[in-house]
Every structure is written in structure tokens, then in C-alpha cells.
Write a protein that holds these residues in place. Structure first.
Motif, PDB file in Angstrom:
ATOM      1  N   ALA A 223     151.136  -4.503 109.415  1.00 20.16           N
ATOM      2  CA  ALA A 223     152.154  -3.617 108.844  1.00 20.16           C
ATOM      3  C   ALA A 223     152.566  -2.536 109.846  1.00 20.16           C
ATOM      4  O   ALA A 223     153.753  -2.233 109.996  1.00 20.16           O
ATOM      5  N   GLY A 224     151.579  -1.938 110.529  1.00 19.28           N
ATOM      6  CA  GLY A 224     151.887  -0.875 111.488  1.00 19.28           C
ATOM      7  C   GLY A 224     152.727  -1.364 112.643  1.00 19.28           C
ATOM      8  O   GLY A 224     153.675  -0.695 113.065  1.00 19.28           O
ATOM      9  N   THR A 225     152.407  -2.555 113.171  1.00 19.11           N
ATOM     10  CA  THR A 225     153.179  -3.119 114.279  1.00 19.11           C
ATOM     11  C   THR A 225     154.628  -3.354 113.868  1.00 19.11           C
ATOM     12  O   THR A 225     155.564  -3.051 114.618  1.00 19.11           O
ATOM     13  N   GLY A 226     154.830  -3.876 112.661  1.00 12.64           N
ATOM     14  CA  GLY A 226     156.183  -4.128 112.187  1.00 12.64           C
ATOM     15  C   GLY A 226     157.001  -2.859 112.061  1.00 12.64           C
ATOM     16  O   GLY A 226     158.170  -2.810 112.465  1.00 12.64           O
ATOM     17  N   LEU A 227     156.398  -1.807 111.522  1.00 13.98           N
ATOM     18  CA  LEU A 227     157.117  -0.540 111.354  1.00 13.98           C
ATOM     19  C   LEU A 227     157.461   0.095 112.696  1.00 13.98           C
ATOM     20  O   LEU A 227     158.574   0.591 112.900  1.00 13.98           O
ATOM     21  N   VAL A 228     156.506   0.091 113.623  1.00 14.96           N
ATOM     22  CA  VAL A 228     156.759   0.679 114.943  1.00 14.96           C
ATOM     23  C   VAL A 228     157.834  -0.108 115.682  1.00 14.96           C
ATOM     24  O   VAL A 228     158.729   0.469 116.327  1.00 14.96           O
ATOM     25  N   ARG A 229     157.778  -1.434 115.577  1.00 13.28           N
ATOM     26  CA  ARG A 229     158.779  -2.265 116.252  1.00 13.28           C
ATOM     27  C   ARG A 229     160.187  -2.019 115.695  1.00 13.28           C
ATOM     28  O   ARG A 229     161.142  -1.811 116.454  1.00 13.28           O
ATOM     29  N   GLU A 230     160.326  -2.008 114.379  1.00 16.86           N
ATOM     30  CA  GLU A 230     161.659  -1.855 113.776  1.00 16.86           C
ATOM     31  C   GLU A 230     162.213  -0.450 114.005  1.00 16.86           C
ATOM     32  O   GLU A 230     163.401  -0.288 114.284  1.00 16.86           O
ATOM     33  N   SER A 231     161.374   0.571 113.872  1.00 13.34           N
ATOM     34  CA  SER A 231     161.854   1.931 114.120  1.00 13.34           C
ATOM     35  C   SER A 231     162.184   2.119 115.594  1.00 13.34           C
ATOM     36  O   SER A 231     163.159   2.802 115.942  1.00 13.34           O
ATOM     37  N   GLY A 232     161.395   1.491 116.482  1.00 20.12           N
ATOM     38  CA  GLY A 232     161.676   1.573 117.917  1.00 20.12           C
ATOM     39  C   GLY A 232     163.007   0.950 118.268  1.00 20.12           C
ATOM     40  O   GLY A 232     163.742   1.463 119.117  1.00 20.12           O
ATOM     41  N   ARG A 233     163.356  -0.164 117.617  1.00 21.62           N
ATOM     42  CA  ARG A 233     164.652  -0.804 117.864  1.00 21.62           C
ATOM     43  C   ARG A 233     165.803   0.141 117.528  1.00 21.62           C
ATOM     44  O   ARG A 233     166.798   0.207 118.241  1.00 21.62           O
ATOM     45  N   ILE A 234     165.661   0.876 116.434  1.00 22.98           N
ATOM     46  CA  ILE A 234     166.724   1.802 116.043  1.00 22.98           C
ATOM     47  C   ILE A 234     166.817   2.951 117.032  1.00 22.98           C
ATOM     48  O   ILE A 234     167.911   3.343 117.462  1.00 22.98           O
ATOM     49  N   PHE A 235     165.680   3.512 117.445  1.00 26.71           N
ATOM     50  CA  PHE A 235     165.703   4.620 118.402  1.00 26.71           C
ATOM     51  C   PHE A 235     166.235   4.190 119.764  1.00 26.71           C
ATOM     52  O   PHE A 235     166.854   4.991 120.478  1.00 26.71           O
ATOM     53  N   LEU A 236     166.001   2.939 120.141  1.00 26.31           N
ATOM     54  CA  LEU A 236     166.481   2.442 121.428  1.00 26.31           C
ATOM     55  C   LEU A 236     167.900   1.883 121.347  1.00 26.31           C
ATOM     56  O   LEU A 236     168.386   1.292 122.309  1.00 26.31           O
ATOM     57  N   GLU A 237     168.559   2.083 120.203  1.00 28.15           N
ATOM     58  CA  GLU A 237     169.949   1.661 120.003  1.00 28.15           C
ATOM     59  C   GLU A 237     170.129   0.157 120.150  1.00 28.15           C
ATOM     60  O   GLU A 237     171.180  -0.314 120.586  1.00 28.15           O
ATOM     61  N   ALA A 238     169.106  -0.628 119.803  1.00 27.60           N
ATOM     62  CA  ALA A 238     169.234  -2.077 119.849  1.00 27.60           C
ATOM     63  C   ALA A 238     170.175  -2.542 118.741  1.00 27.60           C
ATOM     64  O   ALA A 238     170.376  -1.849 117.741  1.00 27.60           O
ATOM     65  N   ALA A 239     170.756  -3.717 118.936  1.00 29.80           N
ATOM     66  CA  ALA A 239     171.620  -4.293 117.908  1.00 29.80           C
ATOM     67  C   ALA A 239     170.804  -4.554 116.650  1.00 29.80           C
ATOM     68  O   ALA A 239     169.619  -4.887 116.722  1.00 29.80           O
ATOM     69  N   PRO A 240     171.398  -4.405 115.474  1.00 30.50           N
ATOM     70  CA  PRO A 240     170.670  -4.703 114.234  1.00 30.50           C
ATOM     71  C   PRO A 240     170.154  -6.136 114.229  1.00 30.50           C
ATOM     72  O   PRO A 240     170.770  -7.038 114.809  1.00 30.50           O
ATOM     73  N   ALA A 241     169.019  -6.338 113.601  1.00 28.71           N
ATOM     74  CA  ALA A 241     168.456  -7.681 113.494  1.00 28.71           C
ATOM     75  C   ALA A 241     169.476  -8.609 112.837  1.00 28.71           C
ATOM     76  O   ALA A 241     170.108  -8.258 111.847  1.00 28.71           O
ATOM     77  N   GLY A 242     169.638  -9.788 113.417  1.00 27.22           N
ATOM     78  CA  GLY A 242     170.571 -10.751 112.861  1.00 27.22           C
ATOM     79  C   GLY A 242     171.964 -10.695 113.466  1.00 27.22           C
ATOM     80  O   GLY A 242     172.819 -11.525 113.126  1.00 27.22           O
ATOM     81  N   ILE A 243     172.222  -9.724 114.340  1.00 27.32           N
ATOM     82  CA  ILE A 243     173.532  -9.632 114.998  1.00 27.32           C
ATOM     83  C   ILE A 243     173.356  -9.853 116.492  1.00 27.32           C
ATOM     84  O   ILE A 243     172.637  -9.106 117.158  1.00 27.32           O
ATOM     85  N   ASP A 244     173.997 -10.883 117.028  1.00 28.24           N
ATOM     86  CA  ASP A 244     173.987 -11.180 118.459  1.00 28.24           C
ATOM     87  C   ASP A 244     175.239 -10.565 119.073  1.00 28.24           C
ATOM     88  O   ASP A 244     176.358 -11.020 118.797  1.00 28.24           O
TER      89      ASP A 244
END
Length: 353
Positions: A223-244
Motif C-alpha cells: 500500500a505504501g509503495t503504491g501511494l508514494v508512486r502515484e503521489s510522486g507521479r503527480i508532483f513530477l508532472e507525469a501524464a495521468p495514468a492511462g494517457i500516452d
């Protein structure tokens, strides 16, 4: 580029003229960041918090009396559950504040900070509990199975009730999802503890308590890995999951009268609020406003993006002369548009309009 080639009414370019437009800026996606829905979310989280705090205090007492690491580890996890809900409630309050001053998006990412903090606490707690569980596997203390079993079964009921309360809130929010994951891993942990208590009670195998703790550790890590990964994607301005982004660029440049798409950026402001910006070049004699409206429809209907800022211009002749067949995804730097294009340039193959 002459003034006649500039269209739109949203953004000022380097030459001082106005370009592009931003439409459908709905900052209350899903209705859960303000009003009645937000009040309902807070109410459900507060009920879950009350359930957890009351039971946590009882569990600490029983865990100390029964010498059960599994119960004490569950109580420690419940403390982080309570903290995660408090943090989620505070973040919800902050994110509901309107944008002002230097915070042009408001404090919407306070929820993402909360989710990341929840993920980090899960990871840190899993390290400590893992160490204690291994130590007790090597040298197991005496464990009283009866109180452990009864307390864990009551804990299952309490955590099911708390998880149900939080599930009634808006779980598309990573903030609420962080609190929910805390509760869910605690629920699984209580189930494992109940099994351990039953094993100790019927067989006297004291190491079952430490084994149950290791099960909780694995769930915390996941659970912790998933939360850190998803929040990190948002902070790093990555594209939303599911959008290429590349596929999205190809989709936009395939629209009628579009010559080129570059400086394409797609990111998330916060959970469930994707945003996009791009520079669009269209055929010299076509209607830039019509192209922009068409693209906004595509983004809204096919990608769920309603916060789009599009700078739309007529393509200069030097760009048109540079487009050979099959020239999509060439790197920038061919001159004639932005001096420093960010990312790939998407170009349309010559076709009849």
C-alpha cells in the motif's frame, strides 16, 4: 508572423499579441472538492476516525496485558490510521480554499502531500514492524492466545465499519485513498492476527504471532509503495495514468486542418483533475477558433480533459515547406515556431481538406 495569423483570446505570446484559449475550467471536478459533497466526505472520515481512536486505546491495553506484538503492531498501525484521517481532513480543508496570490491553483495539492505522507508512514512503519517480527521469530515471547483472538475479531468488525465509512467518501481523491489504504491494510492485519490468536490458543505455537505481523508488513509495503508512486507521479508532472502523450499528440494532429502540435504537456493538478497545454498550428486559411473548439471536444469526450489551454496559430510558410510525408515525431529545432520546443513535434502528413 503578422497580426492576422494570430487567433484566440487566452494567452499572451512573446510578441505581446494574444493567442490560444482556455475553456471549461471546472476546478470542482466530481463535486467532491466543495459544497455538500465535501461536507459528506468529511463527515464519513470523522466517523471512521472516532471508531479507530476508541478501539486503538482498548487494543493497546489488551496488547500489553497479553504480551502480543501482533496486537501492539496493529495498534501502532491504527495510530497511523488515525493520523492519516486527520491529515486527510486537514488537506481537504486546505484544498477547498480558492486560488489567490502566488497559489494560482489554490492548495489543491495539499491532498497529494497528505497521500504521500500516508505512503511514507506506511513504509517506515513496515520497516520497524518487520524488524520486531523477525526478532520475535528468533526468540518468541509467551503469547496469550485468547485475548489476542477476541481483540482481533472485534478489530475486524471495527475496521470493516471504518473502511465502509471511508469508502462512502470520494475515493478518486488520492488523499482519501491514502486513508482508505491505511484502514484496509489494518483490516487484513486484524484477520491475520485473529488467525494467529487461534493458532496460539489451540496449538501453543507462539511464533504464529510474529508471522501474522510479517503478513501485515507485506501489506503495508504494498500500500505504501503504491501511494508514494502515484503521489510522486503527480508532483513530477507525469501524464495521468492511462494517457500516452505521444498517442494523444498523434490524435490531435490528425484532426482536420491541423498541421502541427508541439509543446504538448499533460499533467494532473490533483487527483481526478487532468490538465493540458499545447501549441497548435493550422492551415493558413482555416478558422483557428473552429479548430480549437474541435480539439477541446476531443479532449473532453475521449480523454476526460476539461482543463485545456491551447495556443492556436496559423502555420507559417516555412513550416509548411518543411513537412515531408511521414514526418511525425521529428525533433524540434527546425525554426519557424517556438525557439525551444519541449518534447516531440507532431506533424500531420499532407492530405486533402
Amino acid at each position: 508572423m503578422s497580426a492576422e495569423t494570430h487567433h484566440g483570446d487566452g494567452h499572451a505570446h512573446a510578441d505581446g499579441k494574444q493567442h490560444g484559449a482556455a475553456h471549461d475550467h471546472d476546478h470542482g471536478h466530481g463535486g467532491h472538492s466543495h459544497g455538500v459533497a465535501a461536507d459528506a466526505d468529511r463527515r464519513w472520515l470523522t466517523i471512521a476516525l472516532a471508531l479507530i481512536v476508541v478501539y486503538m486505546a482498548a487494543e493497546v491495553v489488551v496488547g500489553l496485558l497479553a504480551h502480543s506484538l501482533a496486537l501492539l503492531s496493529d495498534a501502532a498501525h491504527m495510530l497511523t490510521d488515525a493520523a492519516s484521517i486527520v491529515l486527510a481532513l486537514v488537506a481537504m480543508r486546505l484544498s477547498a480554499r480558492p486560488a489567490r496570490g502566488g497559489f494560482t491553483y489554490g492548495l489543491k495539492r495539499a491532498e497529494i502531500l497528505s497521500a504521500q505522507a500516508n505512503g511514507i508512514t506506511l513504509l517506515l512503519l513496515s520497516v520497524w514492524l518487520g524488524y520486531e517480527a523477525v526478532r520475535r521469530l528468533i526468540s518468541p515471547p509467551a503469547v496469550t492466545g485468547g485475548p489476542v483472538l477476541v481483540t482481533a475479531l472485534v478489530g475486524v468488525v471495527v475496521n470493516v465499519a471504518a473502511a465502509w465509512c471511508i469508502s462512502r467518501a470520494n475515493r478518486t481523491s488520492l488523499n482519501v485513498e491514502g486513508a482508505f489504504q491505511h484502514i484496509l491494510t489494518d483490516l487484513y492485519g486484524f484477520i491475520a492476527t485473529a488467525v494467529a490468536g487461534l493458532v496460539v490458543l489451540t496449538t501453543g505455537f507462539s511464533r504464529a504471532d510474529a508471522i501474522a505481523s510479517l503478513v501485515v508488513v507485506v501489506l503495508m509495503l504494498k500500500a505504501g509503495t503504491g501511494l508514494v508512486r502515484e503521489s510522486g507521479r503527480i508532483f513530477l508532472e507525469a501524464a495521468p495514468a492511462g494517457i500516452d502523450p505521444d498517442a494523444l499528440g498523434d490524435r490531435l494532429v490528425s484532426r482536420p486542418n491541423v498541421v502541427e502540435v508541439h509543446d504538448l504537456h499533460v499533467w494532473q493538478i490533483t487527483s481526478g483533475q487532468p490538465a493540458l497545454s499545447a501549441h497548435i498550428l493550422v492551415e493558413p486559411d482555416e478558422d483557428c477558433h473552429a479548430v480549437r473548439r474541435d480539439m477541446e471536444d476531443v479532449l473532453r469526450e475521449e480523454y476526460g480533459i476539461t482543463h485545456a489551454t491551447l495556443q492556436v496559430d496559423h502555420a507559417p510558410e516555412q513550416i509548411l515547406a518543411l513537412i515531408p510525408p511521414g514526418a511525425r515525431h521529428a525533433d524540434g529545432g527546425d525554426g519557424g515556431h517556438c525557439a525551444d520546443a519541449h518534447g516531440p513535434v507532431h506533424r500531420d502528413e499532407p492530405h486533402e481538406h
